[in-house]
Write a protein that holds these residues in place. Sequence first.
Motif, PDB file in Angstrom:
ATOM      1  N   LEU A  75      10.576   3.318  -0.378  1.00 22.19           N
ATOM      2  CA  LEU A  75      11.673   2.359  -1.372  1.00 22.19           C
ATOM      3  C   LEU A  75      12.024   2.786  -2.414  1.00 22.19           C
ATOM      4  N   GLU A  76      11.076   3.659  -3.100  1.00 21.25           N
ATOM      5  CA  GLU A  76      10.875   3.855  -3.474  1.00 21.25           C
ATOM      6  C   GLU A  76       9.690   5.404  -3.691  1.00 21.25           C
ATOM      7  N   TRP A  77      10.107   6.003  -4.723  1.00 18.55           N
ATOM      8  CA  TRP A  77       8.962   7.265  -5.079  1.00 18.55           C
ATOM      9  C   TRP A  77       8.735   7.975  -6.349  1.00 18.55           C
ATOM     10  N   PHE A 119       3.480  -5.181  -6.045  1.00 17.20           N
ATOM     11  CA  PHE A 119       3.348  -3.445  -6.240  1.00 17.20           C
ATOM     12  C   PHE A 119       2.085  -3.871  -7.360  1.00 17.20           C
ATOM     13  N   ASP A 120       1.286  -2.006  -7.247  1.00 20.62           N
ATOM     14  CA  ASP A 120       0.779  -1.782  -8.148  1.00 20.62           C
ATOM     15  C   ASP A 120       1.206  -0.206  -8.490  1.00 20.62           C
ATOM     16  N   ILE A 121       2.555  -0.222  -9.352  1.00 18.45           N
ATOM     17  CA  ILE A 121       3.552   1.378  -9.555  1.00 18.45           C
ATOM     18  C   ILE A 121       4.598   0.870 -11.042  1.00 18.45           C
ATOM     19  N   ASP A 122       4.178   2.533 -11.173  1.00 22.10           N
ATOM     20  CA  ASP A 122       4.723   2.594 -12.861  1.00 22.10           C
ATOM     21  C   ASP A 122       6.038   2.387 -13.188  1.00 22.10           C
ATOM     22  N   TRP A 123       6.680   2.672 -14.709  1.00 25.56           N
ATOM     23  CA  TRP A 123       8.193   2.316 -14.673  1.00 25.56           C
ATOM     24  C   TRP A 123       8.988   3.397 -13.713  1.00 25.56           C
ATOM     25  N   GLN A 124       8.702   3.812 -13.521  1.00 22.60           N
ATOM     26  CA  GLN A 124       9.510   4.607 -12.565  1.00 22.60           C
ATOM     27  C   GLN A 124      10.649   4.192 -11.165  1.00 22.60           C
ATOM     28  N   GLY A 125       9.046   3.641 -10.549  1.00 24.18           N
ATOM     29  CA  GLY A 125       8.988   3.049  -9.408  1.00 24.18           C
ATOM     30  C   GLY A 125       9.776   1.362  -9.406  1.00 24.18           C
ATOM     31  N   THR A 126       8.950   0.945 -11.131  1.00 28.50           N
ATOM     32  CA  THR A 126       9.887   0.323 -11.219  1.00 28.50           C
ATOM     33  C   THR A 126      10.861  -0.202 -11.201  1.00 28.50           C
ATOM     34  N   LEU A 150       2.166  13.071  -6.473  1.00 28.08           N
ATOM     35  CA  LEU A 150       3.403  12.010  -5.651  1.00 28.08           C
ATOM     36  C   LEU A 150       3.009  10.763  -5.156  1.00 28.08           C
ATOM     37  N   TYR A 151       3.910   9.527  -5.295  1.00 27.10           N
ATOM     38  CA  TYR A 151       3.431   8.301  -5.395  1.00 27.10           C
ATOM     39  C   TYR A 151       4.670   7.584  -4.521  1.00 27.10           C
ATOM     40  N   GLY A 152       4.407   6.922  -3.405  1.00 20.45           N
ATOM     41  CA  GLY A 152       5.829   6.086  -2.581  1.00 20.45           C
ATOM     42  C   GLY A 152       5.646   5.091  -1.912  1.00 20.45           C
ATOM     43  N   THR A 153       6.264   4.121  -1.783  1.00 20.57           N
ATOM     44  CA  THR A 153       6.631   2.416  -1.435  1.00 20.57           C
ATOM     45  C   THR A 153       6.949   3.120   0.538  1.00 20.57           C
ATOM     46  N   PRO A 154       6.199   2.265   1.189  1.00 18.23           N
ATOM     47  CA  PRO A 154       7.052   2.669   2.508  1.00 18.23           C
ATOM     48  C   PRO A 154       8.607   1.696   2.496  1.00 18.23           C
ATOM     49  N   GLU A 190       6.765  11.099  -9.067  1.00 22.09           N
ATOM     50  CA  GLU A 190       5.902  11.735  -9.458  1.00 22.09           C
ATOM     51  C   GLU A 190       5.355  11.030 -10.535  1.00 22.09           C
ATOM     52  N   VAL A 191       3.688  11.204 -10.482  1.00 18.15           N
ATOM     53  CA  VAL A 191       2.939  10.205 -11.698  1.00 18.15           C
ATOM     54  C   VAL A 191       1.456  11.431 -12.016  1.00 18.15           C
ATOM     55  N   PHE A 192       1.532  11.963 -12.478  1.00 22.50           N
ATOM     56  CA  PHE A 192       0.995  12.588 -13.032  1.00 22.50           C
ATOM     57  C   PHE A 192       0.512  14.173 -12.679  1.00 22.50           C
ATOM     58  N   SER A 225       2.256   7.091 -23.407  1.00 21.11           N
ATOM     59  CA  SER A 225       3.977   7.679 -22.932  1.00 21.11           C
ATOM     60  C   SER A 225       3.895   6.637 -22.101  1.00 21.11           C
ATOM     61  N   GLU A 226       3.163   6.063 -21.540  1.00 24.08           N
ATOM     62  CA  GLU A 226       3.653   4.647 -20.462  1.00 24.08           C
ATOM     63  C   GLU A 226       3.606   3.499 -21.332  1.00 24.08           C
ATOM     64  N   ILE A 227       2.751   3.331 -22.249  1.00 19.66           N
ATOM     65  CA  ILE A 227       3.092   1.904 -23.427  1.00 19.66           C
ATOM     66  C   ILE A 227       4.980   2.652 -23.902  1.00 19.66           C
ATOM     67  N   GLN A 256      -8.055  11.491  -2.502  1.00 20.14           N
ATOM     68  CA  GLN A 256      -8.851   9.965  -2.229  1.00 20.14           C
ATOM     69  C   GLN A 256     -10.020  10.057  -3.699  1.00 20.14           C
ATOM     70  N   ARG A 257     -11.007   8.975  -4.173  1.00 19.26           N
ATOM     71  CA  ARG A 257     -11.907   8.792  -5.372  1.00 19.26           C
ATOM     72  C   ARG A 257     -12.399   7.780  -4.008  1.00 19.26           C
ATOM     73  N   PRO A 258     -13.726   8.914  -4.445  1.00 16.37           N
ATOM     74  CA  PRO A 258     -14.734   7.372  -4.119  1.00 16.37           C
ATOM     75  C   PRO A 258     -14.572   5.965  -3.767  1.00 16.37           C
ATOM     76  N   VAL A 269       1.020  -1.534  -0.136  1.00 17.01           N
ATOM     77  CA  VAL A 269       0.291  -0.104   0.085  1.00 17.01           C
ATOM     78  C   VAL A 269       0.394   0.927   0.234  1.00 17.01           C
ATOM     79  N   SER A 270       0.325   2.094  -0.689  1.00 13.99           N
ATOM     80  CA  SER A 270       1.415   2.612  -1.578  1.00 13.99           C
ATOM     81  C   SER A 270       1.003   4.476  -0.516  1.00 13.99           C
ATOM     82  N   TYR A 271       2.079   5.877  -0.684  1.00 16.09           N
ATOM     83  CA  TYR A 271       1.560   7.041  -0.046  1.00 16.09           C
ATOM     84  C   TYR A 271       1.023   7.533  -1.010  1.00 16.09           C
TER      85      TYR A 271
HETATM   86  P1  5GP Z   1      -3.838   5.839  -9.758  1.00 14.63           P
HETATM   87  O1  5GP Z   1      -3.834   7.736  -9.068  1.00 14.63           O
HETATM   88  O2  5GP Z   1      -4.027   5.721 -10.678  1.00 14.63           O
HETATM   89  O3  5GP Z   1      -4.415   5.065  -8.420  1.00 14.63           O
HETATM   90  O4  5GP Z   1      -1.951   5.826  -9.639  1.00 14.63           O
HETATM   91  C1  5GP Z   1      -1.397   6.617 -10.661  1.00 14.63           C
HETATM   92  C2  5GP Z   1      -0.192   5.809 -11.375  1.00 14.63           C
HETATM   93  O5  5GP Z   1       0.729   5.792  -9.866  1.00 14.63           O
HETATM   94  C3  5GP Z   1      -0.346   3.886 -12.000  1.00 14.63           C
HETATM   95  O6  5GP Z   1       0.137   3.943 -12.805  1.00 14.63           O
HETATM   96  C4  5GP Z   1      -0.110   3.182 -10.267  1.00 14.63           C
HETATM   97  O7  5GP Z   1       0.647   1.771 -10.663  1.00 14.63           O
HETATM   98  C5  5GP Z   1       1.132   4.584 -10.073  1.00 14.63           C
HETATM   99  N1  5GP Z   1       1.400   4.063  -8.475  1.00 14.63           N
HETATM  100  C6  5GP Z   1       0.878   4.001  -7.342  1.00 14.63           C
HETATM  101  N2  5GP Z   1       0.927   3.945  -6.209  1.00 14.63           N
HETATM  102  C7  5GP Z   1       2.638   4.265  -6.711  1.00 14.63           C
HETATM  103  C8  5GP Z   1       3.839   4.175  -6.136  1.00 14.63           C
HETATM  104  O8  5GP Z   1       3.653   4.210  -4.939  1.00 14.63           O
HETATM  105  N3  5GP Z   1       5.151   3.991  -6.317  1.00 14.63           N
HETATM  106  C9  5GP Z   1       5.069   5.346  -7.940  1.00 14.63           C
HETATM  107  N4  5GP Z   1       6.281   4.686  -8.502  1.00 14.63           N
HETATM  108  N5  5GP Z   1       4.002   5.036  -8.861  1.00 14.63           N
HETATM  109  C10 5GP Z   1       3.002   4.696  -8.101  1.00 14.63           C
END
Ligand code: 5GP
Length: 199
Positions: free
Chosen positions: A65-67, A94-101, A74-78, A69-71, A149-151, A37-39, A30-32
Amino acid sequence: MFILSSPSGTGKTTIARRILTEDGEIRLSVSYTTRPQRPGEVEGRDYYFVEPREFNRKVEAGEFLEWAEVFGHLYGTPKAEIKAGLKSGQDYLFDIDWQGTQQLYQRMEVDVVRVFLLPPSIDELERRLSSRGTDSADVVAARMSRARSEISHWDGYDYVVVNDDIDACFAKVTGILHSERMRRARQTGLVDFVRELMR
Ligand code: 5GP
């Protein structure tokens, strides 16, 4: 560390939820995030929702562990939680983008499996991205340009699965998960077991 990435509209959330429900041995990382927050989203289940100031404090304190900026958010893995879990043998999705990967791979290459999902066609992706609601043509066009761009990061992954059928895609992704668990180096206790067999 089982990473699933894809452009939005590819069915990743559906696949991820199904893995989490049907596989008792994997848990969602679970990321930060600073995005609102969406409904329907639950604090602590989908994300930990924080203000940018708190997020930046965590970055400074080295708590991710990684963080990335996506669109615009900010998103980060604790770090602490995931590292402790991994140490005790817990698998994480992990549901994360290419940068986190990229960051996780650079840090913990041998523990990482990277899976990228693709839509069956650009028309189907556009259909999925525009059938989400009553979005304007501009909003859909912006999503399509992000998706393109993600593809483009598809080649930074170990596996690529085209999601033309959700059941087939799920079967392929779980097949990867099961095979990767059987890798010799990942099977703890194997050395003692084999020694015992040979005695
Ligand atoms: P959403 O806002 O739609 O939930 O997620 C947008 C994008 O951020 C998705 O591609 C998702 O995989 C990515 N994402 C979610 N959590 C993290 C994270 O902790 N780190 C990174 N790098 N990307 C994340």
